[in-house]
Design a protein around this motif. Structure first.
Motif, PDB file in Angstrom:
ATOM      1  N   PHE A   1       0.808  -1.161  -0.158  1.00 58.25           N
ATOM      2  CA  PHE A   1       0.104   0.071   0.099  1.00 58.25           C
ATOM      3  C   PHE A   1       0.674   1.133   0.082  1.00 58.25           C
ATOM      4  O   PHE A   1       0.391   2.407  -0.278  1.00 58.25           O
ATOM      5  CB  PHE A   1      -0.805  -0.013   1.101  1.00 58.25           C
ATOM      6  CG  PHE A   1      -0.083   0.232   2.519  1.00 58.25           C
ATOM      7  CD1 PHE A   1      -0.064   1.427   2.975  1.00 58.25           C
ATOM      8  CD2 PHE A   1       0.363  -0.858   3.421  1.00 58.25           C
ATOM      9  CE1 PHE A   1       0.654   1.568   4.294  1.00 58.25           C
ATOM     10  CE2 PHE A   1       1.069  -0.847   4.347  1.00 58.25           C
ATOM     11  CZ  PHE A   1       1.114   0.567   5.063  1.00 58.25           C
ATOM     12  N   LYS A   2       2.141   1.274   0.292  1.00 54.61           N
ATOM     13  CA  LYS A   2       2.858   2.304   0.742  1.00 54.61           C
ATOM     14  C   LYS A   2       3.295   3.033  -0.628  1.00 54.61           C
ATOM     15  O   LYS A   2       3.625   4.230  -0.689  1.00 54.61           O
ATOM     16  CB  LYS A   2       4.310   1.927   1.339  1.00 54.61           C
ATOM     17  CG  LYS A   2       4.028   1.503   2.713  1.00 54.61           C
ATOM     18  CD  LYS A   2       5.446   1.254   3.379  1.00 54.61           C
ATOM     19  CE  LYS A   2       5.142   0.835   4.907  1.00 54.61           C
ATOM     20  NZ  LYS A   2       4.872   2.080   5.715  1.00 54.61           N
ATOM     21  N   ALA A   3       2.854   2.703  -1.831  1.00 52.16           N
ATOM     22  CA  ALA A   3       2.931   3.575  -3.073  1.00 52.16           C
ATOM     23  C   ALA A   3       2.143   4.598  -2.995  1.00 52.16           C
ATOM     24  O   ALA A   3       2.563   5.880  -3.430  1.00 52.16           O
ATOM     25  CB  ALA A   3       2.495   2.724  -4.210  1.00 52.16           C
ATOM     26  N   ARG A   4       0.947   4.505  -2.281  1.00 51.47           N
ATOM     27  CA  ARG A   4       0.098   5.631  -2.209  1.00 51.47           C
ATOM     28  C   ARG A   4       0.610   6.899  -1.519  1.00 51.47           C
ATOM     29  O   ARG A   4       0.559   7.904  -1.988  1.00 51.47           O
ATOM     30  CB  ARG A   4      -1.102   5.244  -1.435  1.00 51.47           C
ATOM     31  CG  ARG A   4      -2.016   4.152  -2.165  1.00 51.47           C
ATOM     32  CD  ARG A   4      -2.897   3.687  -1.320  1.00 51.47           C
ATOM     33  NE  ARG A   4      -3.775   2.389  -2.115  1.00 51.47           N
ATOM     34  CZ  ARG A   4      -4.776   2.651  -2.804  1.00 51.47           C
ATOM     35  NH1 ARG A   4      -5.401   3.837  -3.207  1.00 51.47           N
ATOM     36  NH2 ARG A   4      -5.386   1.689  -3.305  1.00 51.47           N
ATOM     37  N   GLY A   5       1.135   6.568  -0.502  1.00 49.82           N
ATOM     38  CA  GLY A   5       1.925   7.703   0.371  1.00 49.82           C
ATOM     39  C   GLY A   5       3.073   8.311  -0.281  1.00 49.82           C
ATOM     40  O   GLY A   5       3.347   9.613  -0.124  1.00 49.82           O
ATOM     41  N   ALA A   6       3.942   7.528  -1.026  1.00 49.53           N
ATOM     42  CA  ALA A   6       5.036   7.775  -1.605  1.00 49.53           C
ATOM     43  C   ALA A   6       4.733   8.825  -2.715  1.00 49.53           C
ATOM     44  O   ALA A   6       5.282   9.834  -2.889  1.00 49.53           O
ATOM     45  CB  ALA A   6       5.719   6.570  -2.187  1.00 49.53           C
TER      46      ALA A   6
END
Length: 313
Positions: free
Chosen positions: A56-61
C-alpha cells in the motif's frame, strides 16, 4: 499537529485523483473461512499486496513526491523495506533520484525490489530506528527531501486514499482489520471513516506500538521484535496518527509470530495469495480466533504487503 489541520477528509478526497494515474485499484477476494478449516464466515480480503512496489505504501510515496518540491539531491527514506521500495518506485516513475536506508533485518526480497527501481540502497543498523537516524543525517548533509514512512502528513493523506476503493468495492462493511507498525495506513483510513465503520488494529506481540500507546495515552517506545520486525516494528507509533487512532480506532489486537506464520501459509496454500508476515498479520487475527465477529457482522481484512518469497513458507 492535530488531525484537524493536517489529515482531513477534504485533503484525502482531493489527493486521490492526483495519484490515481500512478496506482492500481487493487482487487477484493471474498473467502469463506470454512476454506481455512474454520467456522463458516464470509470475509473480504482487500488485496493491497498487489499494489505497485508490493504494498500500500506506493500511495503515500506518490503523495509526497507530488505534493512537496523535490530538490536536485532527490529524496531519501528509511524503511524496513516496503516504504523504501515504494519511494524508489515513485521516484523512478517521476524522474527523481532516491536514496534508501534499510536495517540489516530487511529481507532479501525487499532489497532486490528497491535496487530494481534504480535507487541507491544503504544497509546498516539492526532495526528501523537506526536506519531512520542515518537517513536524517543524509538529508541534513545533502539537502535531499526526507519522506517519512508514517509520521508525515502527506504519507497519512496518501494512505487514506484507500478509502475510495473500500467504499466502492466493500459497501456496507461493519469492520475493517488493519495491521499496524508506525500507523500510517490505519491513521489515514481512520481519518477518512471517522467512526463510520469499526476499525481494528492488529499488531505482533513482539512489536505492540499502538497497543502500548493506548495504554500510556501517548506514543511510547515498544519492543521491536518478531517475524514481522522488518515492516511492523518501528519502535513507536507516529505522533501524527495517534490522536486519530485514539478517536477512531476501536482497539488493538495482538497476534503471535505463530499466528502470523499460520496466516501467511494459509493465504498461500488455500488461495494462492503471497503475503509477507506484516501483510498477513490482520488476517491472522481472524484465522487464529483472536478476533471473533458477531453474528451477521461484515468483516474485511487488509492484506497490505507481498514482498516475500513463497518458497520460504
Amino acid at each position: 499537529m492535530s488531525q484537524g489541520n493536517t489529515v482531513t477528509r477534504e485533503r484525502i478526497a482531493a489527493m486521490e485523483p492526483r495519484i490515481r494515474p500512478y496506482i492500481r485499484h487493487t482487487p477484493v477476494l471474498r473467502v469463506d473461512m470454512a476454506d481455512f478449516d474454520r467456522t463458516p464466515l464470509t470475509v473480504d480480503l482487500k488485496l493491497e499486496c498487489l499494489q505497485h512496489s508490493g504494498s500500500f505504501k506506493a500511495r503515500g510515496a506518490f503523495t509526497n513526491l507530488l505534493e512537496r518540491p523535490v530538490p536536485e539531491a532527490g529524496v531519501v527514506a528509511a524503511s524496513g523495506g516496503n516504504h523504501g521500495a515504494a519511494v524508489a518506485y515513485a521516484a523512478m516513475r517521476l524522474g527523481h533520484k532516491a536514496t534508501i536506508f534499510v536495517p540489516e533485518v530487511s529481507p532479501a526480497a525487499k532489497l532486490e525490489r528497491i535496487r530494481s527501481y534504480g535507487a541507491e540502497l544503504i544497509v546498516g543498523g539492526a532495526r528501523y530506528a537506526e536506519a531512520l537516524a542515518a537517513s536524517e543525517r543524509f538529508a541534513e548533509q545533502t539537502g535531499a527531501l526526507q519522506i517519512h514512512a508514517f509520521n508525515q502528513e502527506e504519507t497519512l493523506v496518501g494512505q487514506g486514499t484507500l478509502r475510495l476503493e473500500i467504499e466502492s468495492d466493500l459497501p456496507g462493511i461493519d469492520t475493517l482489520l488493519v495491521a499496524v507498525g508506525g500507523g500510517g495506513l490505519i491513521g489515514g483510513i481512520a481519518a477518512w471513516f471517522a467512526g463510520r465503520i469499526r476499525i481494528i488494529a492488529v499488531e505482533p506481540e513482539g512489536a505492540p506500538t499502538l497497543h502500548r500507546a493506548f495504554e500510556a495515552g501517548h506514543p511510547v517506545d515498544a519492543p521491536a521484535e518478531g517475524i514481522a520486525a522488518d515492516s511492523l516494528a518501528p519502535k513507536r507509533v507516529g505522533e501524527m496518527m495517534f490522536p486519530i487512532a485514539e478517536a477512531f480506532v476501536e482497539r488493538s489486537i495482538l497476534v503471535s509470530d505463530d499466528d502470523i506464520i499460520a496466516a501467511q501459509k494459509a493465504l498461500w496454500n488455500r488461495v494462492r495469495i503471497i503475503s509477507e508476515p506484516g501483510g498477513a498479520a490482520a488476517f491472522a487475527a481472524v484465522l487464529s480466533g483472536r478476533y471473533t465477529p458477531a453474528p451477521g457482522e461484515r468483516v474485511a481484512v487488509l492484506v497490505c504487503g507481498a514482498n516475500a518469497n513463497p518458497a520460504t513458507f
